[in-house]
Write an enzyme that holds these catalytic residues in place. Structure first.
Site, mmCIF file in Angstrom:
data_model
loop_
_atom_site.group_PDB
_atom_site.id
_atom_site.type_symbol
_atom_site.label_atom_id
_atom_site.label_comp_id
_atom_site.label_asym_id
_atom_site.label_seq_id
_atom_site.Cartn_x
_atom_site.Cartn_y
_atom_site.Cartn_z
ATOM 1 N N GLY A 242 -18.865 10.958 44.833
ATOM 2 C CA GLY A 242 -20.164 10.641 45.440
ATOM 3 C C GLY A 242 -20.112 10.009 46.818
ATOM 4 O O GLY A 242 -21.139 9.568 47.335
ATOM 5 N N CYS A 360 -10.699 19.232 52.032
ATOM 6 C CA CYS A 360 -9.710 18.301 52.606
ATOM 7 C C CYS A 360 -8.359 19.017 52.594
ATOM 8 O O CYS A 360 -7.363 18.483 52.138
ATOM 9 C CB CYS A 360 -9.686 16.970 51.873
ATOM 10 S SG CYS A 360 -9.415 17.072 50.110
HETATM 11 C C1 LIG Z 1 -13.327 17.374 46.892
HETATM 12 S S1 LIG Z 1 -14.023 16.766 45.433
HETATM 13 C C2 LIG Z 1 -15.598 16.229 45.996
HETATM 14 C C3 LIG Z 1 -15.618 14.889 46.719
HETATM 15 C C4 LIG Z 1 -17.016 14.377 46.975
HETATM 16 N N1 LIG Z 1 -17.836 15.339 47.709
HETATM 17 C C5 LIG Z 1 -17.060 13.054 47.727
HETATM 18 O O1 LIG Z 1 -17.257 13.026 48.936
HETATM 19 O O2 LIG Z 1 -16.891 12.022 47.081
HETATM 20 C C6 LIG Z 1 -14.404 18.229 44.573
HETATM 21 C C7 LIG Z 1 -15.231 18.048 43.319
HETATM 22 O O3 LIG Z 1 -15.593 19.333 42.852
HETATM 23 C C8 LIG Z 1 -15.746 19.271 41.461
HETATM 24 N N2 LIG Z 1 -15.744 20.657 40.966
HETATM 25 C C9 LIG Z 1 -14.695 21.476 40.788
HETATM 26 N N3 LIG Z 1 -15.114 22.675 40.337
HETATM 27 C C10 LIG Z 1 -16.471 22.605 40.240
HETATM 28 C C11 LIG Z 1 -17.481 23.506 39.810
HETATM 29 N N4 LIG Z 1 -17.173 24.733 39.393
HETATM 30 N N5 LIG Z 1 -18.768 23.094 39.819
HETATM 31 C C12 LIG Z 1 -19.083 21.833 40.236
HETATM 32 N N6 LIG Z 1 -18.163 20.937 40.632
HETATM 33 C C13 LIG Z 1 -16.872 21.315 40.636
HETATM 34 C C14 LIG Z 1 -14.594 18.409 41.024
HETATM 35 O O4 LIG Z 1 -14.853 17.836 39.750
HETATM 36 C C15 LIG Z 1 -14.538 17.363 42.147
HETATM 37 O O5 LIG Z 1 -15.248 16.217 41.779
#
Ligand SMILES: C[S@@+](CC[C@H](N)C(=O)[O-])C[C@H]1O[C@@H](n2cnc3c(N)ncnc32)[C@H](O)[C@@H]1O
Length: 416
Positions: A242, A360
């Site tokens: 988040g 990232c």
């Molecule tokens: C790079 S992290 C996001 C970081 C976040 N935007 C932040 O700034 O704190 C990617 C996220 O994508 C989620 N994720 C992976 N596959 C997904 C999907 N099919 N649908 C929704 N979320 C997904 C993961 O659980 C993870 O929390």
């Protein structure tokens, strides 16, 4: 050992292990674990010269004890005597007493042969990267190889994002000065404060009151690029934990709606905690962004942030376990997942709306090549401001650039 043998991430295992110890020991454990994972190829190179054959089965744990011992001798300020004695005695608690003599001999030979001064003439081992990733960096960034590899090896500074709903950057900087906390401001990031030294951030002024969040400068660029406007409907499609959702809300308090979606419920809980501490509100949804048919109500969004699951090769300096958990074969699977989520999200965007794609990662397959393929598939998509003149498309930030993590951003516009 849990990371390297069992494939678990530090995020999953380290806090629970650290819980058992005092604050001082918690910091020490972190320093040792991060240090060994950062320097692993070099430590293994030295160990192989000292150990006749690899240890197997229940004795395997002693190899990790040796790595910790060598790390202390080569890279820490612990006295030689204490490093050897403590490392040898760890064999007792790990139930490999019979290997005490071996561990002792290996560490004494390391000292006697002065191996800490013997660095191999091998760029990959010195880089601290696994072979496959070193080759990728060499292939894609040949001119910047040395600087880039060095930046991926260093410890990152701590970036704070001041919560402008609570306090101004100037007032928060004053609070830090009063507490004699060393910091600098960033010319490019309006809400950022950079701390050169790691420390317990919960002890900084205003942690409980939500005056700030920890977020790298590169990640802090997302909310400004998305540029949400009053009364808009925003979807943060991969939102946990988040960081970017909170920043979007801090910058724009008058949204009609902000949905923070993530597929992982435990990670979604982290969004709730962060929103609560920073005194912000969003609608949380545990769902799969690749299958909106299961949850979407048909109302389109003005803007979508898609911070896609990725190799995380841009944040290795913060999370050295990623180097060993991520394998070369994972990349193509991630690229497929990213394009599946992008395609699934596109119909959820209003005509005239914008989607900010972010990773990232520093690998072109996940970044500008991904975008080029998307533009081929979707004729109603074009590149948005800040990125439209780029060739290749998007903005690739490399680790260490203006003290930031490696990141990629590209804005996509949907035609009217
Ligand atoms: C790079 S992290 C996001 C970081 C976040 N935007 C932040 O700034 O704190 C990617 C996220 O994508 C989620 N994720 C992976 N596959 C997904 C999907 N099919 N649908 C929704 N979320 C997904 C993961 O659980 C993870 O929390």
């Amino acid at each position: 050992m849990q990371v390297l043998e069992n494939g678990l991430s530090l995020r999953e295992i380290l806090p629970a292990e650290q819980q058992k110890f005092s604050d001082k020991d918690k910091a020490w454990i972190q320093q040792m674990v991060f240090g060994v994972l950062r320097q692993l190829p070099l430590l293994q190179f030295w160990m192989r010269q000292l150990l006749e054959k690899p240890l197997k089965g229940k004795n395997k744990v002693a190899e990790f004890v040796i790595l910790l011992g060598i790390y202390q001798l080569a890279f820490s300020r612990v006295s030689t005597h204490a490093a050897v004695a403590e490392t040898v005695s760890a064999c007792q608690s790990l139930k490999v007493q019979s290997l005490k003599g071996l561990v002792n001999a290996v560490l004494r030979n390391f000292i006697r042969q002065d191996l800490a001064t013997h660095t191999p003439d091998n760029a990959q081992i010195k880089s601290g990267l696994p072979n496959w990733l070193y080759k990728q960096v060499e292939q894609h960034y040949p001119e910047k190889l040395g600087v880039l590899v060095d930046a991926m090896h260093q410890q990152a500074p701590i970036w704070l994002r001041v919560n402008q709903r609570q306090i101004t950057v100037q007032d928060y900087a004053k609070q830090l000065s009063e507490q004699q906390v060393e910091f600098s401001l960033s010319a490019e990031h309006a809400e950022a404060i950079i701390l050169p030294r790691a420390g317990d951030i919960t002890q900084l002024p205003g942690y409980q009151q939500g005056w700030f969040a920890v977020q790298d400068g590169a990640a802090q660029m997302a909310a400004a690029l998305l540029d949400a406007q009053p009364n808009e409907r925003i979807l943060d499609a991969c939102a946990a934990p988040g960081g970017k959702t909170c920043h979007i809300l801090e910058r724009q308090p008058n949204l009609q709606e902000c949905i923070a979606l993530d597929v992982d419920q435990s990670r979604l809980d982290r969004i709730a905690e962060n929103l609560q501490r920073l005194q912000l509100n969003a609608d949380l949804l545990c769902a799969d962004a690749a299958s909106p048919d299961k949850w979407w109500d048909g109302r389109q969004f003005d803007r979508i942030l898609l911070d896609a699951p990725c190799s995380a090769t841009g944040v290795i300096r913060r999370h050295p376990d990623i180097k060993w958990l991520r394998k070369a074969k994972d990349i193509d699977e991630l690229v497929q997942l990213q394009s599946k989520i992008m395609d699934a999200m596109w119909p959820l965007l209003k005509p005239g709306g914008s989607m900010l794609y972010a990773t990232c990662s520093i690998l072109p397959k996940e970044n500008h090549q991904q975008i080029s393929a998307f533009l081929q598939r979707h004729k109603d998509a074009s590149l948005g401001a800040t990125t439209q003149h780029g060739d290749p498309p998007g903005r690739q930030i490399l680790p260490g650039e203006s003290q930031m993590d490696g990141f990629y951003y590209c804005m996509l516009l949907k035609s009217q």
